[in-house]
Design a protein around this motif. Structure first.
Motif, PDB file in Angstrom:
ATOM      1  N   LEU A   1       2.397   5.801  12.968  1.00 44.12           N
ATOM      2  CA  LEU A   1       1.214   5.721  12.111  1.00 44.12           C
ATOM      3  C   LEU A   1       1.299   4.496  11.212  1.00 44.12           C
ATOM      4  O   LEU A   1       2.388   4.076  10.809  1.00 44.12           O
ATOM      5  CB  LEU A   1       1.099   6.978  11.239  1.00 44.12           C
ATOM      6  CG  LEU A   1       0.873   8.304  11.972  1.00 44.12           C
ATOM      7  CD1 LEU A   1       0.967   9.466  10.986  1.00 44.12           C
ATOM      8  CD2 LEU A   1      -0.472   8.314  12.682  1.00 44.12           C
ATOM      9  N   GLU A   2       0.139   3.945  10.901  1.00 43.77           N
ATOM     10  CA  GLU A   2       0.093   2.821   9.979  1.00 43.77           C
ATOM     11  C   GLU A   2       0.365   3.315   8.551  1.00 43.77           C
ATOM     12  O   GLU A   2       0.197   4.493   8.242  1.00 43.77           O
ATOM     13  CB  GLU A   2      -1.277   2.137  10.031  1.00 43.77           C
ATOM     14  CG  GLU A   2      -1.649   1.580  11.400  1.00 43.77           C
ATOM     15  CD  GLU A   2      -0.793   0.386  11.794  1.00 43.77           C
ATOM     16  OE1 GLU A   2      -0.223  -0.261  10.894  1.00 43.77           O
ATOM     17  OE2 GLU A   2      -0.696   0.108  13.002  1.00 43.77           O
ATOM     18  N   GLU A   3       0.776   2.404   7.693  1.00 41.59           N
ATOM     19  CA  GLU A   3       1.009   2.769   6.298  1.00 41.59           C
ATOM     20  C   GLU A   3      -0.300   3.189   5.638  1.00 41.59           C
ATOM     21  O   GLU A   3      -1.377   2.740   6.018  1.00 41.59           O
ATOM     22  CB  GLU A   3       1.608   1.587   5.525  1.00 41.59           C
ATOM     23  CG  GLU A   3       3.012   1.225   5.933  1.00 41.59           C
ATOM     24  CD  GLU A   3       3.580   0.096   5.074  1.00 41.59           C
ATOM     25  OE1 GLU A   3       2.902  -0.300   4.097  1.00 41.59           O
ATOM     26  OE2 GLU A   3       4.663  -0.380   5.387  1.00 41.59           O
ATOM     27  N   ILE A   4      -0.171   4.065   4.659  1.00 44.49           N
ATOM     28  CA  ILE A   4      -1.355   4.462   3.905  1.00 44.49           C
ATOM     29  C   ILE A   4      -1.402   3.647   2.612  1.00 44.49           C
ATOM     30  O   ILE A   4      -0.382   3.122   2.157  1.00 44.49           O
ATOM     31  CB  ILE A   4      -1.341   5.974   3.578  1.00 44.49           C
ATOM     32  CG1 ILE A   4      -0.094   6.345   2.768  1.00 44.49           C
ATOM     33  CG2 ILE A   4      -1.434   6.797   4.849  1.00 44.49           C
ATOM     34  CD1 ILE A   4      -0.079   7.786   2.291  1.00 44.49           C
ATOM     35  N   PRO A   5      -2.586   3.528   2.019  1.00 43.23           N
ATOM     36  CA  PRO A   5      -2.690   2.770   0.757  1.00 43.23           C
ATOM     37  C   PRO A   5      -1.903   3.471  -0.355  1.00 43.23           C
ATOM     38  O   PRO A   5      -1.508   4.635  -0.231  1.00 43.23           O
ATOM     39  CB  PRO A   5      -4.200   2.787   0.460  1.00 43.23           C
ATOM     40  CG  PRO A   5      -4.860   3.179   1.739  1.00 43.23           C
ATOM     41  CD  PRO A   5      -3.881   4.035   2.474  1.00 43.23           C
ATOM     42  N   SER A   6      -1.706   2.785  -1.451  1.00 44.25           N
ATOM     43  CA  SER A   6      -1.053   3.394  -2.608  1.00 44.25           C
ATOM     44  C   SER A   6      -2.039   4.313  -3.324  1.00 44.25           C
ATOM     45  O   SER A   6      -3.251   4.259  -3.085  1.00 44.25           O
ATOM     46  CB  SER A   6      -0.557   2.311  -3.568  1.00 44.25           C
ATOM     47  OG  SER A   6      -1.637   1.487  -3.984  1.00 44.25           O
ATOM     48  N   ASP A   7      -1.522   5.154  -4.189  1.00 43.73           N
ATOM     49  CA  ASP A   7      -2.356   6.063  -4.997  1.00 43.73           C
ATOM     50  C   ASP A   7      -3.193   7.017  -4.156  1.00 43.73           C
ATOM     51  O   ASP A   7      -4.338   7.308  -4.487  1.00 43.73           O
ATOM     52  CB  ASP A   7      -3.264   5.269  -5.942  1.00 43.73           C
ATOM     53  CG  ASP A   7      -2.483   4.411  -6.917  1.00 43.73           C
ATOM     54  OD1 ASP A   7      -1.413   4.865  -7.357  1.00 43.73           O
ATOM     55  OD2 ASP A   7      -2.927   3.300  -7.223  1.00 43.73           O
TER      56      ASP A   7
ATOM     57  N   LYS B   1      -7.708   1.796   7.112  1.00 45.48           N
ATOM     58  CA  LYS B   1      -6.980   2.433   6.025  1.00 45.48           C
ATOM     59  C   LYS B   1      -6.297   1.431   5.098  1.00 45.48           C
ATOM     60  O   LYS B   1      -6.059   1.730   3.925  1.00 45.48           O
ATOM     61  CB  LYS B   1      -5.963   3.442   6.540  1.00 45.48           C
ATOM     62  CG  LYS B   1      -4.809   2.813   7.322  1.00 45.48           C
ATOM     63  CD  LYS B   1      -3.621   3.773   7.459  1.00 45.48           C
ATOM     64  CE  LYS B   1      -3.957   4.987   8.261  1.00 45.48           C
ATOM     65  NZ  LYS B   1      -2.759   5.806   8.557  1.00 45.48           N
ATOM     66  N   ILE B   2      -5.988   0.268   5.625  1.00 45.46           N
ATOM     67  CA  ILE B   2      -5.297  -0.719   4.786  1.00 45.46           C
ATOM     68  C   ILE B   2      -6.283  -1.647   4.078  1.00 45.46           C
ATOM     69  O   ILE B   2      -5.995  -2.232   3.050  1.00 45.46           O
ATOM     70  CB  ILE B   2      -4.302  -1.565   5.629  1.00 45.46           C
ATOM     71  CG1 ILE B   2      -3.328  -0.622   6.345  1.00 45.46           C
ATOM     72  CG2 ILE B   2      -3.530  -2.534   4.773  1.00 45.46           C
ATOM     73  CD1 ILE B   2      -2.512   0.256   5.402  1.00 45.46           C
ATOM     74  N   SER B   3      -7.465  -1.771   4.619  1.00 52.70           N
ATOM     75  CA  SER B   3      -8.434  -2.725   4.042  1.00 52.70           C
ATOM     76  C   SER B   3      -9.016  -2.220   2.745  1.00 52.70           C
ATOM     77  O   SER B   3      -8.945  -1.046   2.437  1.00 52.70           O
ATOM     78  CB  SER B   3      -9.547  -2.979   5.048  1.00 52.70           C
ATOM     79  OG  SER B   3     -10.226  -1.788   5.366  1.00 52.70           O
TER      80      SER B   3
END
Length: 211
Positions: free
Chosen positions: A137-143, A209-211
């Motif tokens: 899975l790709e990383e998720i954003p912070s918070d 999800k990263i954008s």
């Protein structure tokens, strides 16, 4: 008609207990693996002979417990279709979903101990897969935060609202923004098909999800 009770044991109730216990461990493990909370709030335990991480945060734990206590009657009645742990970004938009699809119980007897043994082995495989799911899975954003979504029959929702046996824990219809993702990538993780439980787990992630 065959009964789902054998020697005083309600098979669907036993399966509901096992499934809810598994979902509790799985939810905690997802929160740890996806780093929704600092590692310091988790402690290492063992379940199904697999090392897992369980939250020590009272509010997080109570939320998960309340959800599972509420859905257990739905499992007993074969009215639970799926349970989803959705990861929300800081704008409360879903960026990732862990979907547990659950089929009705088939077995009508627990006379064969191999049922439970094979089920434990299957649930162990689920946890092992979750332990390494961050590799696919790709990383998720912070918070990020999370919410648990329950999919059932409309009539079941009305019954839950009327009985409301867990005080101060109201069930509400989810806002579409809490469960809808566009441009989704599906990642199959694990499936089990036994006489006691049929369940498959997959992740859905937003390609933005990263954008």
């Amino acid at each position: 008609m065959a009964s789902n009770e054998s020697h005083g044991i309600n098979v669907t109730q036993v399966c509901a207990d096992i499934l809810c216990e598994f979902l509790e461990v799985a939810f905690h493990l997802i929160l740890y693996i996806r780093e929704l909370y600092p590692p310091g709030i988790f402690e290492r335990r063992k379940k199904y002979n697999v090392p897992v991480q369980m939250s020590c945060h009272p509010e997080v734990n109570q939320y998960i417990t309340n959800v599972l206590q509420s859905v257990k009657p739905l499992i007993v009645k074969d009215e639970l279709h799926r349970v989803v742990l959705a990861v929300l970004n800081s704008s409360h938009q879903p960026v990732e979903r862990f979907v547990f699809e659950i089929a009705p119980v088939i077995a009508r007897s627990l006379s064969n101990d191999n049922y439970l043994l094979r089920l434990e082995q299957s649930l162990r495989a689920f946890l092992l897969k979750l332990n390494v799911c961050d590799a696919v899975l790709e990383e998720i954003p912070s918070d990020c935060s999370f919410i648990i979504l329950v999919y059932t029959k409309e009539s079941s929702v009305l019954e839950i609202e009327q009985t409301q046996f867990i005080q101060n824990f109201p069930w509400i219809e989810a806002d579409k923004s809490n469960y809808t993702m566009n441009d989704v990538k599906m990642v199959p993780l694990k499936a089990v098909s036994s006489d006691l439980i049929k369940m498959q787990l997959y992740a859905e992630e937003s390609k933005q999800k990263i954008s």
